[in-house]
Design an enzyme around this catalytic site. Structure first.
Site, PDB file in Angstrom:
ATOM      1  N   ASP A  21       0.653  -1.094   0.143  1.00 17.37           N
ATOM      2  CA  ASP A  21      -0.222  -0.125  -0.021  1.00 17.37           C
ATOM      3  C   ASP A  21       0.872   1.521  -0.344  1.00 17.37           C
ATOM      4  O   ASP A  21       2.254   1.621   0.291  1.00 17.37           O
ATOM      5  CB  ASP A  21      -0.860   0.158   1.216  1.00 17.37           C
ATOM      6  CG  ASP A  21      -1.769   0.648   1.072  1.00 17.37           C
ATOM      7  OD1 ASP A  21      -2.355   1.885   0.145  1.00 17.37           O
ATOM      8  OD2 ASP A  21      -2.865   0.688   1.858  1.00 17.37           O
ATOM      9  N   ASN A  69     -11.071  -2.453  -5.701  1.00 20.07           N
ATOM     10  CA  ASN A  69      -9.876  -1.016  -6.832  1.00 20.07           C
ATOM     11  C   ASN A  69     -10.563  -1.499  -7.679  1.00 20.07           C
ATOM     12  O   ASN A  69     -10.331  -0.013  -8.449  1.00 20.07           O
ATOM     13  CB  ASN A  69      -8.571  -2.178  -6.691  1.00 20.07           C
ATOM     14  CG  ASN A  69      -7.679  -2.366  -5.494  1.00 20.07           C
ATOM     15  OD1 ASN A  69      -7.019  -2.687  -4.936  1.00 20.07           O
ATOM     16  ND2 ASN A  69      -8.121  -0.931  -4.732  1.00 20.07           N
TER      17      ASN A  69
HETATM   18  C1  IPE Z   1      -5.613  -2.777  -0.318  1.00 17.71           C
HETATM   19  O1  IPE Z   1      -4.700  -1.709  -0.832  1.00 17.71           O
HETATM   20  C2  IPE Z   1      -5.815  -3.678  -1.555  1.00 17.71           C
HETATM   21  C3  IPE Z   1      -4.147  -3.831  -2.688  1.00 17.71           C
HETATM   22  C4  IPE Z   1      -2.812  -3.239  -2.070  1.00 17.71           C
HETATM   23  C5  IPE Z   1      -4.650  -4.380  -4.036  1.00 17.71           C
HETATM   24  P1  IPE Z   1      -5.917  -0.197  -1.023  1.00 17.71           P
HETATM   25  O2  IPE Z   1      -5.082   0.826  -0.750  1.00 17.71           O
HETATM   26  O3  IPE Z   1      -7.128  -0.376  -2.109  1.00 17.71           O
HETATM   27  O4  IPE Z   1      -7.141  -0.599   0.566  1.00 17.71           O
HETATM   28  P2  IPE Z   1      -8.358   1.131   1.357  1.00 17.71           P
HETATM   29  O5  IPE Z   1      -9.460   0.734   0.453  1.00 17.71           O
HETATM   30  O6  IPE Z   1      -6.809   1.907   1.424  1.00 17.71           O
HETATM   31  O7  IPE Z   1      -7.998  -0.135   2.599  1.00 17.71           O
HETATM   32  C1  IPE Z   2      -1.334  -0.112  -3.175  1.00 21.56           C
HETATM   33  O1  IPE Z   2      -1.376   1.374  -3.301  1.00 21.56           O
HETATM   34  C2  IPE Z   2      -1.519  -0.333  -4.950  1.00 21.56           C
HETATM   35  C3  IPE Z   2      -3.552  -1.023  -5.156  1.00 21.56           C
HETATM   36  C4  IPE Z   2      -4.003  -0.480  -4.477  1.00 21.56           C
HETATM   37  C5  IPE Z   2      -3.351  -1.244  -6.475  1.00 21.56           C
HETATM   38  P1  IPE Z   2      -2.347   2.703  -3.482  1.00 21.56           P
HETATM   39  O2  IPE Z   2      -2.686   3.102  -4.932  1.00 21.56           O
HETATM   40  O3  IPE Z   2      -3.477   1.769  -2.587  1.00 21.56           O
HETATM   41  O4  IPE Z   2      -1.744   3.371  -3.084  1.00 21.56           O
HETATM   42  P2  IPE Z   2      -2.412   5.102  -1.363  1.00 21.56           P
HETATM   43  O5  IPE Z   2      -2.794   3.772  -0.599  1.00 21.56           O
HETATM   44  O6  IPE Z   2      -3.735   5.509  -2.829  1.00 21.56           O
HETATM   45  O7  IPE Z   2      -1.717   5.332  -1.023  1.00 21.56           O
HETATM   46 MG    MG Z   3      -3.955   2.610  -1.110  1.00 19.61          MG
END
Ligand code: IPE
Ligand code: IPE
Ligand code: MG
Length: 250
Positions: A21, A69
């Protein structure tokens, strides 16, 4: 002495699961767009996969795309799918060289056809590799995984091949995407968020959780070693008392 030398090789987690994340926030901190963050996350994937394989970790599960996502802006979603396709294509040689088996959990059928095709090819091509399983959670939801298992068991019950008394924890385990894979002992989440976001709900029942403020593109081998060392300093009690655990460890 480097952090790696402090790791007790006899008490390594067999299975590490990671919620990668913070790509978006990392990109923002660099004045770049979110996709730049995702692209830079790929080098962390490489680094951590190789770091785990070198240590002797047998399974590494990476949360790459959740069912939730899909709700992101369409350009980000298509960018991620494209990155997945390109990365799978470019990494296959390295996976072969490192004897790493690629696997996936989640509903692959809902991925764009070209991405799914490339992944299935890489999964088939690396099926004989034995050093470590690299498991990508793609279009994955822990709740959906459990519902899928329940549906399979209900269908068997309807067909008369299963009775309610037959249903055990092991049977549920065997109907999950992760059938045959031991539960993760260690779950890492980067970026400072402290939640599991629908990841491996059943399998993480007794995992140790490790949270770090580092964004995923900043996570490297040293960070991995730090997480494993923290894990090794935890006392895993499984419901027992400290005294019992100490007695058993003698
Ligand atoms: C969780 O990350 C999913 C992945 C890392 C693929 P998100 O960034 O989507 O999670 P939330 O929605 O903030 O909890
Ligand atoms: C994790 O990073 C990758 C995926 C969920 C695909 P994020 O895209 O969630 O990054 P933040 O949480 O917005 O910084
Ligand atoms: Mg995230």
């Amino acid at each position: 002495m480097s952090l790696k030398d402090s790791i007790d090789q006899t008490r390594l987690p067999q299975h590490i699961a990671i919620i990668m994340d913070g790509n978006g926030r990392w990109a923002k901190s660099q004045g770049k767009n979110r996709l730049f963050g995702h692209s830079n996350g790929v080098s962390a994937v490489r680094e951590v996969s190789e770091g785990c394989a070198e240590l002797g970790v047998k399974y590494l599960t990476l949360y790459a795309f959740s069912t939730e996502n899909w709700n992101r802006p369409i350009l980000e979603v298509t960018g991620l799918m494209d990155l997945l396709l390109k990365t799978t294509r470019s990494e296959i040689k390295t996976l072969q060289k490192n004897n790493i088996r690629l696997r996936a959990i989640g509903d692959m059928d809902a991925l764009p056809a070209s991405t799914a095709r490339e992944l299935r090819q890489a999964i088939a091509d690396t099926a004989g590799n034995s050093r470590m399983d690299l498991i990508l959670a793609l279009n994955y939801s822990g709740k959906a995984e459990i519902v899928r298992a329940v549906k399979q068991m209900a269908a068997a019950a309807k067909a008369g091949t299963l009775t309610p008394e037959d249903i055990t924890e092991q049977m549920v385990t065997d109907h999950l995407y992760t059938a045959g894979i031991p539960d993760p002992e260690l779950m890492i989440r980067t970026s400072g968020e402290q939640r599991i976001s629908n990841f491996l709900l059943w399998q993480l029942a007794y995992a140790e959780f490790y949270f770090t403020e580092k964004f995923w593109p900043e996570f490297d081998r040293e960070e991995l070693y730090r997480a494993i060392l923290t894990y090794q300093n935890r006392e895993r009690r499984f419901g027992k008392t400290t005294e019992q655990v100490k007695e058993e460890g003698k």
